[in-house]
Design an enzyme around this catalytic site. Structure first.
Site, PDB file in Angstrom:
ATOM      1  N   HIS A 142      40.928  32.311  41.866  1.00 13.81           N
ATOM      2  CA  HIS A 142      41.842  33.129  41.192  1.00 13.81           C
ATOM      3  C   HIS A 142      42.212  34.117  42.347  1.00 13.81           C
ATOM      4  CE1 HIS A 142      41.175  30.219  38.403  1.00 13.81           C
ATOM      5  NE2 HIS A 142      39.992  30.699  38.287  1.00 13.81           N
TER       6      HIS A 142
ATOM      7  N   SER B 218      44.804  31.387  46.177  1.00 14.47           N
ATOM      8  CA  SER B 218      44.344  31.457  44.681  1.00 14.47           C
ATOM      9  C   SER B 218      43.485  29.725  44.510  1.00 14.47           C
ATOM     10  CB  SER B 218      45.314  31.795  43.582  1.00 14.47           C
ATOM     11  OG  SER B 218      44.502  32.038  42.687  1.00 14.47           O
TER      12      SER B 218
ATOM     13  N   SER C 109      47.600  31.139  38.589  1.00 13.96           N
ATOM     14  CA  SER C 109      46.177  32.837  37.740  1.00 13.96           C
ATOM     15  C   SER C 109      45.745  33.983  38.298  1.00 13.96           C
ATOM     16  CB  SER C 109      44.665  32.120  38.510  1.00 13.96           C
ATOM     17  OG  SER C 109      44.210  31.458  39.767  1.00 13.96           O
TER      18      SER C 109
ATOM     19  N   ASP D 278      36.722  27.902  45.079  1.00 11.42           N
ATOM     20  CA  ASP D 278      36.532  27.737  43.650  1.00 11.42           C
ATOM     21  C   ASP D 278      37.307  26.208  43.057  1.00 11.42           C
ATOM     22  OD1 ASP D 278      36.155  28.352  39.731  1.00 11.42           O
ATOM     23  OD2 ASP D 278      37.328  30.031  40.793  1.00 11.42           O
TER      24      ASP D 278
ATOM     25  N   GLU E  56      32.038  28.399  43.087  1.00 13.32           N
ATOM     26  CA  GLU E  56      31.551  29.263  42.238  1.00 13.32           C
ATOM     27  C   GLU E  56      31.926  28.602  40.865  1.00 13.32           C
ATOM     28  OE1 GLU E  56      32.329  32.531  41.900  1.00 13.32           O
ATOM     29  OE2 GLU E  56      33.281  32.938  39.637  1.00 13.32           O
TER      30      GLU E  56
ATOM     31  N   ASN F  45      27.197  28.772  40.913  1.00 13.17           N
ATOM     32  CA  ASN F  45      27.384  29.210  39.688  1.00 13.17           C
ATOM     33  C   ASN F  45      26.273  28.701  39.165  1.00 13.17           C
ATOM     34  OD1 ASN F  45      29.178  27.664  36.897  1.00 13.17           O
ATOM     35  ND2 ASN F  45      28.117  26.332  37.155  1.00 13.17           N
TER      36      ASN F  45
ATOM     37  N   LYS G 293      24.992  33.880  36.653  1.00 14.30           N
ATOM     38  CA  LYS G 293      27.159  33.618  36.639  1.00 14.30           C
ATOM     39  C   LYS G 293      27.071  32.450  35.085  1.00 14.30           C
ATOM     40  CE  LYS G 293      30.258  31.221  37.696  1.00 14.30           C
ATOM     41  NZ  LYS G 293      30.283  30.472  37.175  1.00 14.30           N
TER      42      LYS G 293
ATOM     43  N   ASP H 227      29.692  34.500  33.032  1.00 16.14           N
ATOM     44  CA  ASP H 227      30.393  34.537  33.428  1.00 16.14           C
ATOM     45  C   ASP H 227      31.168  33.377  32.504  1.00 16.14           C
ATOM     46  OD1 ASP H 227      33.126  32.819  34.549  1.00 16.14           O
ATOM     47  OD2 ASP H 227      32.444  34.096  36.671  1.00 16.14           O
ATOM     48  N   ASN H 228      30.631  32.086  32.320  1.00 12.00           N
ATOM     49  CA  ASN H 228      30.854  31.028  31.779  1.00 12.00           C
ATOM     50  C   ASN H 228      30.234  31.249  29.593  1.00 12.00           C
ATOM     51  OD1 ASN H 228      30.224  30.678  34.318  1.00 12.00           O
ATOM     52  ND2 ASN H 228      30.331  28.497  33.740  1.00 12.00           N
TER      53      ASN H 228
ATOM     54  N   CYS I 254      33.743  33.499  28.648  1.00 10.40           N
ATOM     55  CA  CYS I 254      35.134  32.481  28.053  1.00 10.40           C
ATOM     56  C   CYS I 254      35.009  33.516  26.957  1.00 10.40           C
ATOM     57  CB  CYS I 254      34.929  31.578  27.994  1.00 10.40           C
ATOM     58  SG  CYS I 254      34.468  30.909  29.675  1.00 10.40           S
TER      59      CYS I 254
ATOM     60  N   HIS J 245      38.088  23.857  34.414  1.00 10.10           N
ATOM     61  CA  HIS J 245      39.053  24.228  35.431  1.00 10.10           C
ATOM     62  C   HIS J 245      39.872  23.159  36.156  1.00 10.10           C
ATOM     63  CE1 HIS J 245      38.471  25.327  39.632  1.00 10.10           C
ATOM     64  NE2 HIS J 245      39.053  24.561  40.227  1.00 10.10           N
TER      65      HIS J 245
ATOM     66  N   HIS K  27      38.636  36.621  33.295  1.00  7.01           N
ATOM     67  CA  HIS K  27      37.261  37.916  32.672  1.00  7.01           C
ATOM     68  C   HIS K  27      37.134  39.161  32.941  1.00  7.01           C
ATOM     69  CE1 HIS K  27      36.090  33.498  31.910  1.00  7.01           C
ATOM     70  NE2 HIS K  27      34.609  33.745  32.671  1.00  7.01           N
TER      71      HIS K  27
ATOM     72  N   SER L  38      28.836  37.155  39.264  1.00  7.70           N
ATOM     73  CA  SER L  38      29.258  36.378  39.270  1.00  7.70           C
ATOM     74  C   SER L  38      29.173  36.725  40.847  1.00  7.70           C
ATOM     75  CB  SER L  38      30.661  35.443  38.961  1.00  7.70           C
ATOM     76  OG  SER L  38      30.608  35.314  37.561  1.00  7.70           O
TER      77      SER L  38
ATOM     78  N   GLN M 241      28.076  35.977  45.111  1.00  5.98           N
ATOM     79  CA  GLN M 241      29.217  35.463  45.832  1.00  5.98           C
ATOM     80  C   GLN M 241      28.343  35.903  46.713  1.00  5.98           C
ATOM     81  OE1 GLN M 241      30.769  32.843  46.805  1.00  5.98           O
ATOM     82  NE2 GLN M 241      31.376  32.158  45.126  1.00  5.98           N
TER      83      GLN M 241
HETATM   84  P1  NAI Z   1      28.300  22.583  31.140  1.00  2.14           P
HETATM   85  O1  NAI Z   1      28.671  21.157  31.821  1.00  2.14           O
HETATM   86  O2  NAI Z   1      27.593  23.317  30.868  1.00  2.14           O
HETATM   87  O3  NAI Z   1      29.559  21.859  29.605  1.00  2.14           O
HETATM   88  C1  NAI Z   1      30.607  20.868  29.560  1.00  2.14           C
HETATM   89  C2  NAI Z   1      30.209  20.603  28.682  1.00  2.14           C
HETATM   90  O4  NAI Z   1      31.030  19.905  27.835  1.00  2.14           O
HETATM   91  C3  NAI Z   1      28.856  19.712  28.786  1.00  2.14           C
HETATM   92  O5  NAI Z   1      28.065  19.420  27.099  1.00  2.14           O
HETATM   93  C4  NAI Z   1      29.193  18.263  28.178  1.00  2.14           C
HETATM   94  O6  NAI Z   1      28.296  17.279  27.366  1.00  2.14           O
HETATM   95  C5  NAI Z   1      30.562  18.146  27.608  1.00  2.14           C
HETATM   96  N1  NAI Z   1      31.739  17.234  27.439  1.00  2.14           N
HETATM   97  C6  NAI Z   1      31.885  16.482  28.979  1.00  2.14           C
HETATM   98  N2  NAI Z   1      32.303  15.266  27.947  1.00  2.14           N
HETATM   99  C7  NAI Z   1      33.477  15.646  27.019  1.00  2.14           C
HETATM  100  C8  NAI Z   1      34.039  14.674  25.586  1.00  2.14           C
HETATM  101  N3  NAI Z   1      34.800  13.929  26.637  1.00  2.14           N
HETATM  102  N4  NAI Z   1      34.060  15.111  24.586  1.00  2.14           N
HETATM  103  C9  NAI Z   1      33.133  16.338  24.180  1.00  2.14           C
HETATM  104  N5  NAI Z   1      32.144  17.092  24.858  1.00  2.14           N
HETATM  105  C10 NAI Z   1      32.005  16.911  26.085  1.00  2.14           C
HETATM  106  O7  NAI Z   1      30.009  23.125  32.253  1.00  2.14           O
HETATM  107  P2  NAI Z   1      30.110  24.791  31.068  1.00  2.14           P
HETATM  108  O8  NAI Z   1      29.215  25.685  33.224  1.00  2.14           O
HETATM  109  O9  NAI Z   1      30.292  25.468  30.241  1.00  2.14           O
HETATM  110  O10 NAI Z   1      31.763  24.246  32.455  1.00  2.14           O
HETATM  111  C11 NAI Z   1      32.785  23.862  31.816  1.00  2.14           C
HETATM  112  C12 NAI Z   1      34.168  23.729  32.654  1.00  2.14           C
HETATM  113  O11 NAI Z   1      34.923  24.582  32.662  1.00  2.14           O
HETATM  114  C13 NAI Z   1      34.157  23.507  34.295  1.00  2.14           C
HETATM  115  O12 NAI Z   1      35.041  23.087  34.545  1.00  2.14           O
HETATM  116  C14 NAI Z   1      33.415  24.317  34.779  1.00  2.14           C
HETATM  117  O13 NAI Z   1      34.334  24.592  36.410  1.00  2.14           O
HETATM  118  C15 NAI Z   1      34.609  25.329  34.182  1.00  2.14           C
HETATM  119  N6  NAI Z   1      34.702  26.595  34.088  1.00  2.14           N
HETATM  120  C16 NAI Z   1      35.636  27.824  33.667  1.00  2.14           C
HETATM  121  C17 NAI Z   1      36.466  28.950  33.166  1.00  2.14           C
HETATM  122  C18 NAI Z   1      37.203  30.195  33.275  1.00  2.14           C
HETATM  123  O14 NAI Z   1      36.981  30.956  32.886  1.00  2.14           O
HETATM  124  N7  NAI Z   1      37.805  29.330  32.545  1.00  2.14           N
HETATM  125  C19 NAI Z   1      34.733  29.494  33.224  1.00  2.14           C
HETATM  126  C20 NAI Z   1      33.476  29.178  34.273  1.00  2.14           C
HETATM  127  C21 NAI Z   1      33.537  27.718  34.488  1.00  2.14           C
END
Ligand code: NAI
Length: 462
Positions: free
Chosen positions: A53, A76, A81, A128, A188, A213, A218, A222-223, A227, A333, A383, A391, A395
């Site tokens: 991003h 990006s 983003s 990322d 990332e 990650n 991180k 960050d996550n 958020c 993501h 963020h 984070s 990197q």
């Molecule tokens: P995580 O693996 O810690 O959490 C995902 C959760 O979703 C897990 O607990 C899992 O059991 C649950 N899950 C999976 N399928 C499901 C379903 N069908 N129904 C309900 N729950 C379900 O992963 P994390 O780190 O929380 O990341 C989640 C997503 O967010 C990833 O795609 C990651 O790349 C992205 N992300 C986005 C950020 C942003 O700023 N927008 C920042 C960091 C990560």
């Protein structure tokens, strides 16, 4: 020489620079690395392709990599983003960047390709979500004669396949040469890390990969805390809706889900959570959230947010049941968490950039944020700098490790050692006035650590 960047408006550079200067005051980890390594230039010779991003915080990361000696080209990793003033400031500073907020999918993959085009070729990837890695590896497999550019599974896949075919026609053997020159990748986010472990399992990872990650500094910051600030920011900038008193459903209670649920609760919403993992479901319940199935909450909730990194979580059958003017968005993501493709033949009214109102067959309307792409970066600015500093400090350390020491690793996915994780945290304490206590030797001995740390065993979960 022809201009080597694509940005929306280069005259935004001055505004970008002002915000960059402010961001630097909130990114102590990156500034400390500049101080520590700026003279030694440990990244001299590194030619880094960045696919992440293109925000103000990323601009501080890019300038840190450059100060440490690297040549950098950037795209990006998401079509919505980019912060155009950040991209302009980077381009004006002489680093090639290819990123425009609201770029098309075709432009997106073309820009990624351009970010690889160093005269002497790239030798490191900073990724990322894994698209830069995917691009090179898929192209190299196609060049090897594998049938990987067959029937596309989605609109985006079709665009990727076309871009790969174009590059293959223009520069035969380019993907294979590029893959062989890459010394490693640092990744990332959770979704990109899943892809790397999958590649490794299939024996298809051709270089070492550092999983940034899962540095504690991180994903647990960050996550989660990122958020916690940026989810509600995105919803507010998109809709100005009153959140207090509304019912929100957060799908997923991992790191991003925990931050997202806390964000909505902090805004006064009544928050429900869905989970498939009993441990995370129990955590949500004991944090005081009602854990439900989506079908049980779908007709009554006002706001729906996906945080799972999974696909098809909010499906057409759910969206049909939602009440009039429900707000739907994703902070995971990729955009396949919500079945946006199934809405394409309904009536869309664009309200403003990255906000659409969609009329369902029963007459109910739905507000969809960023067409299902991560809304905190599409509808807001992602963020805050302080958490991104943690984070991105990881990197930079990962890129330094790959550049100076890749030979020490096989083609595997690794995590930075705990002493570096603790160093990243330590670099962020002073800025927020934290006074850390110190162990005396007897105490350190009693709990089985040294006075300098690391303070926890590898299996500790924080
Ligand atoms: P995580 O693996 O810690 O959490 C995902 C959760 O979703 C897990 O607990 C899992 O059991 C649950 N899950 C999976 N399928 C499901 C379903 N069908 N129904 C309900 N729950 C379900 O992963 P994390 O780190 O929380 O990341 C989640 C997503 O967010 C990833 O795609 C990651 O790349 C992205 N992300 C986005 C950020 C942003 O700023 N927008 C920042 C960091 C990560």
């Amino acid at each position: 020489m022809a201009q080597d960047y694509i940005v929306k408006d280069i005259s935004l550079a001055e505004f970008g620079r002002k915000e960059l200067d402010i961001a630097e005051t909130e990114m102590p980890g990156l500034m400390a690395l500049r101080e520590e390594y700026g003279e030694a230039k440990p990244l001299k010779g590194a030619r880094i392709v960045g696919s992440l991003h293109m925000t103000i915080q990323t601009a501080v990361l890019i300038e840190t990599l450059v100060k440490l000696g690297a040549d950098v080209r950037w795209a990006s990793c998401n079509i919505f983003s980019t912060q155009d003033h950040a991209a302009a400031a980077i381009a004006a500073g002489g680093t090639p960047v290819f990123a425009v907020k609201g770029q098309s999918l075709e432009e997106h993959w073309d820009y990624l390709d351009r970010s690889f085009q160093f005269p002497e070729g790239a030798n490191l990837i900073l990724d990322d979500g894994g698209d830069a890695t995917l691009y090179v590896l898929l192209g190299a497999r196609a060049e090897a004669g594998e049938d990987v550019l067959g029937v596309p599974g989605s609109e985006e896949e079709e665009v990727i396949f076309n871009q790969i075919r174009k590059r293959m026609a223009e520069s035969p053997g380019w993907f294979t040469r590029t893959r062989d020159a890459i010394k490693g990748v640092s990744e990332e986010t959770t979704t990109g890390v899943h892809r790397l472990y999958d590649l490794h399992k299939k024996g298809q990872l051709p270089f070492p990969a550092i999983n940034v990650n899962d540095s504690v500094t991180k994903s647990k910051f960050d996550n989660k805390y990122g958020c916690k600030e940026s989810l509600v920011d995105g919803i507010r900038r998109a809709t100005d809706t009153m959140m207090a008193g509304k019912t929100a459903v957060v799908c997923g209670y991992g790191d991003v889900g925990k931050g997202s649920a806390a964000s909505l609760r902090g805004a006064g919403a009544r928050v429900k959570v869905t989970e498939i993992d009993p441990i995370c479901a129990l955590q949500a319940a004991m944090d005081g959230f009602e854990v439900v199935r989506l079908e049980d909450a779908v007709a009554t909730a006002d706001i729906f947010i996906t945080t799972t990194g999974n696909k098809d979580v909010i499906r057409l059958e759910h969206m049909r049941e939602m009440k009039d003017m429900a707000i739907v968005g994703n902070i995971g993501h990729f955009d396949n968490e919500i079945q946006v493709a199934s809405l394409r033949n309904m009536k869309w009214t664009n309200i403003k950039d990255q906000v659409d109102m969609i009329e369902m067959p029963n007459g109910n309307r739905m507000i969809l944020l960023s067409e299902g792409r991560l809304l905190n970066l599409g509808n807001a600015t992602g963020h805050p700098s302080f958490v991104m500093s943690a984070s991105f400090t990881n990197q930079v350390l990962a890129q330094m490790e790959l550049w100076t020491n890749a030979g020490a690793y096989g083609n595997e996915v690794i995590i930075l050692p705990k002493h570096l994780d603790e160093k990243v945290a330590r670099l962020h304490l002073e800025r927020i006035g934290v006074r850390l206590s110190e162990l005396n030797p007897e105490q350190a001995d009693y709990i089985g650590v040294t006075v300098e740390g690391p303070f926890k065993p590898e299996h500790y979960r924080y």
